[in-house]
Design a protein around this motif. Structure first.
Motif, short mmCIF file in Angstrom:
data_model
loop_
_atom_site.label_atom_id
_atom_site.label_comp_id
_atom_site.label_asym_id
_atom_site.label_seq_id
_atom_site.Cartn_x
_atom_site.Cartn_y
_atom_site.Cartn_z
N ALA A 280 0.86 -1.18 0.00
CA ALA A 280 0.00 0.00 0.00
C ALA A 280 0.90 1.23 0.00
O ALA A 280 1.80 1.35 0.82
N ASP A 281 0.65 2.13 -0.93
CA ASP A 281 1.47 3.33 -1.08
C ASP A 281 0.74 4.52 -0.46
O ASP A 281 -0.43 4.78 -0.78
N LEU A 282 1.43 5.25 0.42
CA LEU A 282 0.85 6.45 1.02
C LEU A 282 0.92 7.57 0.00
O LEU A 282 1.97 8.17 -0.23
N ASN A 283 -0.22 7.85 -0.64
CA ASN A 283 -0.26 8.75 -1.78
C ASN A 283 -0.48 10.21 -1.38
O ASN A 283 -0.07 11.13 -2.09
N TYR A 284 -1.14 10.42 -0.23
CA TYR A 284 -1.51 11.78 0.16
C TYR A 284 -1.65 11.83 1.67
O TYR A 284 -2.12 10.86 2.30
N LEU A 285 -1.27 12.97 2.26
CA LEU A 285 -1.53 13.19 3.68
C LEU A 285 -1.72 14.68 3.92
O LEU A 285 -1.15 15.52 3.22
N ASN A 286 -2.51 14.98 4.92
CA ASN A 286 -2.77 16.37 5.31
C ASN A 286 -2.94 16.40 6.82
O ASN A 286 -3.79 15.70 7.37
N GLY A 287 -2.12 17.19 7.51
CA GLY A 287 -2.18 17.26 8.95
C GLY A 287 -1.12 16.40 9.61
O GLY A 287 -0.07 16.11 9.02
N ASN A 288 -1.41 15.95 10.80
CA ASN A 288 -0.47 15.16 11.58
C ASN A 288 -0.76 13.67 11.36
O ASN A 288 -1.68 13.10 11.96
N VAL A 289 0.02 13.04 10.50
CA VAL A 289 -0.15 11.62 10.17
C VAL A 289 1.14 10.89 10.51
O VAL A 289 2.23 11.33 10.11
N SER A 290 1.03 9.81 11.25
CA SER A 290 2.21 9.05 11.65
C SER A 290 2.03 7.58 11.31
O SER A 290 0.93 7.13 10.98
#
Length: 250
Positions: A37-47
């Motif tokens: 699974a590829d992390l394609n997008y994030l917004n904010g505090n993601v860990s």
């Protein structure tokens, strides 16, 4: 002279045995799973917390997730992950874990929070399951699904916009059809309330907008959706038709 011949013969036997052993080991070795699974997008505090790690760390775009990895989206945060056949989007204060991920099986753990799932393709031998604290949801068909887990109150909500899902929990199992939703309460004794699907919430509206943007991608005209991260090509280049090769990305 006889001694030299014997030494050569022993050397040949040793080399033959060595190559035979290497061949057997190569045959026994199994290739790692082709799917992540590829992390394609994030917004904010993601860990994220990698498998075997005691502590989490800030997540990074294009970080691959596999069996044993966990992702956490904090308050007012969102993230999007891509599989070759599905897109997963999580909202605020959501914990998502990968219990099992290989070329055939996807088993997720939604400990809390909201998950938007869009499954584009399922083969006959594919298995796609999402576990919450009080239920297991098995995806039966391609479609769009929303799941919300509230562990403090032992509640799980499942919405099937399109597709079909089987829900198991508390010794019960039933099939949820497209256009319906189910609220699952309790643990040992599961109370089930099936209704029509509600209006999309804010996270679902955002997810639909993300799908629309992906559909408008120039790269979507040249690459199949199974190619993870194809949308990123639009940000770093253009497609051009060439007489020798056809469509080429520059």
């Amino acid at each position: 002279m006889a001694t030299i011949k014997r030494l050569r013969s022993l050397k040949q036997i040793a080399l033959t045995a060595t190559f035979s052993t290497l061949f057997v080991l190569a045959c026994q070795a199994q290739d790692p799973p082709m799917r992540v699974a590829d992390l394609n997008y994030l917004n904010g505090n993601v860990s994220m917390q990698p498998a075997g790690a005691d502590e989490g760390a800030p997540a990074a775009i294009n970080r691959p997730f596999t069996t044993g990895d966990y992702l956490w989206a904090d308050a007012d945060s969102r993230a999007e992950l891509h599989l070759n056949n599905a897109t997963m989007r999580v909202g605020s204060q959501t914990s998502l874990g990968f219990l099992n991920l290989d070329d055939r099986i996807v088993q997720l753990r939604l400990a809390q929070g909201e998950l938007i799932l869009r499954v584009r393709r399922m083969n006959e031998d594919d298995s796609f399951e999402i576990d919450t604290p009080n239920a297991a949801i098995t995806i039966l068909r391609e479609g769009e699904y929303t799941l919300v887990s509230d562990p403090d109150n032992n509640n799980t909500w499942v919405v099937v916009r399109h597709g079909q899902a089987e829900i198991t929990g508390g010794g019960q199992a039933f099939t949820l059809q497209a256009g319906n939703s189910a609220q699952l309460s309790g643990t040992d004794q599961l109370a089930i309330d099936v209704q029509y699907a509600p209006q999309p919430d804010d996270l679902e509206a955002w997810s639909e907008d993300r799908d629309s943007r992906a559909a408008r991608s120039q790269s979507a005209r040249y690459l199949p959706p199974d190619v993870i991260g194809y949308e990123d090509l639009d940000n770093y280049g253009v497609w051009r038709e060439t007489p020798d090769y056809g469509a080429v990305w520059y």
